[in-house]
Structures are given as C-alpha cells and as structure tokens.
Scaffold this motif. Structure first.
Motif, short mmCIF file in Angstrom:
data_model
loop_
_atom_site.label_atom_id
_atom_site.label_comp_id
_atom_site.label_asym_id
_atom_site.label_seq_id
_atom_site.Cartn_x
_atom_site.Cartn_y
_atom_site.Cartn_z
N GLN A 1 102.78 79.69 29.08
CA GLN A 1 101.27 80.41 29.30
C GLN A 1 101.39 80.78 30.78
OE1 GLN A 1 97.13 79.05 29.66
NE2 GLN A 1 96.93 80.53 27.93
N TYR A 2 101.70 79.81 31.50
CA TYR A 2 102.00 80.01 33.17
C TYR A 2 102.89 81.50 33.50
CZ TYR A 2 102.62 79.33 37.96
OH TYR A 2 102.48 79.60 39.41
N GLU A 3 103.86 81.20 32.86
CA GLU A 3 104.94 82.34 32.67
C GLU A 3 104.51 83.78 32.29
OE1 GLU A 3 107.52 81.81 34.84
OE2 GLU A 3 107.13 79.78 35.17
N ARG A 4 104.07 83.46 31.11
CA ARG A 4 103.34 84.63 30.35
C ARG A 4 102.31 85.54 31.23
NH1 ARG A 4 103.23 82.59 25.91
NH2 ARG A 4 101.03 81.75 25.99
N LEU A 5 101.36 84.74 31.62
CA LEU A 5 100.19 85.35 32.44
C LEU A 5 100.48 85.25 34.02
CD1 LEU A 5 97.35 84.03 30.15
CD2 LEU A 5 98.59 85.90 30.15
N ASN A 6 101.58 85.17 34.55
CA ASN A 6 101.88 84.90 35.89
C ASN A 6 101.48 85.76 36.84
OD1 ASN A 6 104.15 85.10 38.38
ND2 ASN A 6 103.67 82.88 37.73
N LYS A 7 101.30 86.99 36.43
CA LYS A 7 100.27 87.82 37.23
C LYS A 7 99.05 87.66 37.76
CE LYS A 7 98.42 92.75 36.95
NZ LYS A 7 98.30 93.97 35.97
N TRP A 8 98.28 86.60 37.07
CA TRP A 8 96.95 86.21 37.56
C TRP A 8 96.89 84.85 37.78
CZ3 TRP A 8 97.77 89.07 32.86
CH2 TRP A 8 97.35 90.30 32.77
N LEU A 9 98.28 84.19 37.54
CA LEU A 9 98.24 82.69 38.05
C LEU A 9 99.26 82.32 38.89
CD1 LEU A 9 98.35 81.40 34.30
CD2 LEU A 9 96.27 81.48 35.75
N ALA A 10 99.85 83.29 39.68
CA ALA A 10 100.91 82.95 40.39
C ALA A 10 100.54 82.19 41.80
CB ALA A 10 101.64 84.17 40.73
N HIS A 11 99.31 82.64 42.08
CA HIS A 11 98.74 81.94 43.19
C HIS A 11 98.63 80.36 43.27
CE1 HIS A 11 94.94 82.65 40.92
NE2 HIS A 11 94.31 81.64 41.73
N ILE A 12 98.56 79.90 41.99
CA ILE A 12 98.55 78.32 41.66
C ILE A 12 99.92 77.81 41.47
CG2 ILE A 12 97.44 76.81 40.20
CD1 ILE A 12 95.89 78.95 39.03
N PRO A 13 100.28 76.91 41.99
CA PRO A 13 101.74 76.20 41.95
C PRO A 13 101.63 75.78 40.45
CG PRO A 13 100.64 75.09 43.92
CD PRO A 13 99.52 76.15 43.16
N GLU A 14 102.88 76.20 39.73
CA GLU A 14 102.94 75.90 38.22
C GLU A 14 102.49 74.34 37.82
OE1 GLU A 14 106.02 76.33 34.50
OE2 GLU A 14 106.77 76.92 36.54
N GLU A 15 103.05 73.54 38.48
CA GLU A 15 102.92 72.06 38.09
C GLU A 15 101.51 71.75 38.14
OE1 GLU A 15 104.75 69.60 36.61
OE2 GLU A 15 106.33 71.55 36.19
N GLU A 16 100.67 72.22 39.17
CA GLU A 16 99.22 71.91 39.46
C GLU A 16 98.49 72.52 38.24
OE1 GLU A 16 95.97 72.54 42.86
OE2 GLU A 16 98.23 72.77 43.47
N TYR A 17 99.15 73.65 37.94
CA TYR A 17 98.16 74.53 36.91
C TYR A 17 98.28 73.62 35.46
CZ TYR A 17 96.96 78.07 33.36
OH TYR A 17 96.23 78.82 32.49
N ILE A 18 99.60 73.12 35.30
CA ILE A 18 99.85 72.46 33.97
C ILE A 18 99.30 71.18 34.10
CG2 ILE A 18 101.83 71.30 32.67
CD1 ILE A 18 103.74 73.58 33.80
N GLN A 19 99.30 70.34 35.08
CA GLN A 19 98.79 69.21 35.27
C GLN A 19 97.24 69.18 35.15
OE1 GLN A 19 100.24 66.22 35.13
NE2 GLN A 19 98.15 65.08 34.98
N ARG A 20 96.45 70.07 35.60
CA ARG A 20 95.07 70.14 35.58
C ARG A 20 94.47 70.55 34.11
NH1 ARG A 20 90.70 67.50 36.37
NH2 ARG A 20 88.99 68.84 36.95
N PHE A 21 95.31 71.57 33.47
CA PHE A 21 95.09 71.73 32.02
C PHE A 21 95.09 70.46 31.28
CE2 PHE A 21 95.88 72.69 27.84
CZ PHE A 21 95.09 73.79 27.67
N ILE A 22 96.20 69.73 31.25
CA ILE A 22 96.39 68.46 30.64
C ILE A 22 95.32 67.35 30.90
CG2 ILE A 22 97.65 66.29 30.27
CD1 ILE A 22 100.10 68.56 30.58
#
Length: 228
Positions: free
Chosen positions: A27-48
């Motif tokens: 999802q992070y890759e698919r919606l990267n246009k809106w999520l790119a300012h967030i570090p990927e690992e941080e986004y994943i970990q917080r979702f979990i």
C-alpha cells in the motif's frame, strides 16, 4: 464423537500478521504520492500497532494515521477502500492449511468456519486461501448479526452442520472469543498457539495445523485405522 471441525479465520488459518506486513508495504508503494513524506518502516510499524492484530477496524486506524502523519490529498475513506480492495491479494495461509483440511474431509469430517468481521471482506479472504470449496458452512458475524464470543453463533454453526455442539471441535487463536466461547457453547475448544497469550485452558493445543487430525483421532479414541 467428533463429527465436525469448525475453524476461526484470522490468526488460525490466515496468518494475518504476515499478511498485514506484506499488504501495508504494498500500500505504501501503491499510494506513495501521498505517503512519501513518511518513512516506509515508520508507516508500516504504526499501522501494525494501531491495527492491534485486527481487533481495531481500519477506519479508526486510517483516521489516526492521517492525523499523526499529516497525510494530505487522500482521505481515510480512500485509504480504507484501498484496504478493502487489495488486502485479499496478500493473504498468507499458515503452513499445512490445505493438506490438513483435505485430510479431515477425506476422513468424512464436516468443516465449518466462524469468523468475526465484515461480510464481503472476510469472504474475499476465505476465497483467497482457496478453502471455500471445503467448507460445509461459513458464518461471518457481519452477515449473521451476532459475533463471537456469543454462544449463539457457535450453536448456529452446529445447527447448519446438522450436528450437536458436543460433536464439534472449534479451533481458534483467541483464548476467550474462540476457545472459552466454544466450550461454553458445548463444543471442544482447541487453541492455535501464538505469542500473545499463554496458560490457556483448552481441550488441546496445536502449534501447527498438521497436528490437528491426530488430536481428533485421540479425542475420538479410534484405532490407527482412522485418520492416516
């Protein structure tokens, strides 16, 4: 005499934790246009963390993510829609899933499922695991109007299988909503071990689905000519 084996879905047949990790990375890759300012690992970990093993519905999760990470240009509705549309593509089964169910069916056991959750979403996940052809009944709380741990949904499953609750084994990962609830409905409760809980009072415990046929053999006290 065990005649039917009824399963929970998430955390029992579906390795939901692993599925979520794979999905949220995609999802992070698919919606990267809106999520790119967030570090990927941080986004994943917080979702979990917010997801809490699936016990928090995703509208609340995505609202919180938008607030915490100042996500702009995409709404929580759109993030939720992405989850509903794509999660099924990332469903990971626990090892030996199909082999275990096939062995049970070959030995004339009825197979059922009771799962809490949104109707079509859970149905899509069941189909993604290729287990729907094996199910003699499937009860999803959203469509049933009642959810675990209410004993009604367990007894309803037995009724649809045309067996008594005493002839059913329920296999699940949650000590209260699965094991204890099934026992209170008159079924035997088998706990699918995980790292979240310990010291669970169950009729038996498995770490791998492949252990299940032998346990049912023991419960039925049948000869070695039974399940092979």
């Amino acid at each position: 005499m065990v005649k039917a084996v009824i399963f929970d879905l998430d955390g029992t047949l579906l390795d939901r934790d692993e599925s979520v990790k794979i999905f949220i990375s995609a999802q992070y890759e698919r919606l990267n246009k809106w999520l790119a300012h967030i570090p990927e690992e941080e986004y994943i970990q917080r979702f979990i963390e917010l997801d809490h093993h699936g016990y928090v519905w995703k509208d609340k999760v995505y609202k919180q993510l938008i607030s915490e990470f100042d996500i702009e240009g995409i709404t929580y509705h759109e993030l939720l829609e992405d989850y509903l549309d794509f999660f099924k593509q990332y469903c990971v089964p626990f090892p030996n899933l199909l082999e275990t169910i096939e062995k049970l069916k070959q030995n004339s056991f009825l197979i059922g499922m009771i799962t809490n959750g949104k109707g079509q979403f859970q149905m899509d996940n069941v189909k993604a695991l290729d287990i729907d052809p094996y199910l003699d009944t499937l009860l999803i709380s959203d469509w049933e109007g009642v959810k675990k741990p209410d004993p009604i949904i367990f007894r309803r499953a037995a009724e649809r299988l045309k067996v008594s609750p005493e002839d059913c084994v329920f296999v699940g990962d949650h000590p209260e909503k699965d094991v204890k609830a099934a026992q209170e409905a008159g079924m035997k409760g088998i706990w699918k071990r995980n790292q979240q809980w310990s010291g669970i009072e169950a009729d038996d415990v498995i770490g791998d689905l492949a252990e299940l046929p032998e346990i049912i053999l023991q419960l039925n006290s049948i000869s070695s000519n039974g399940i092979k």
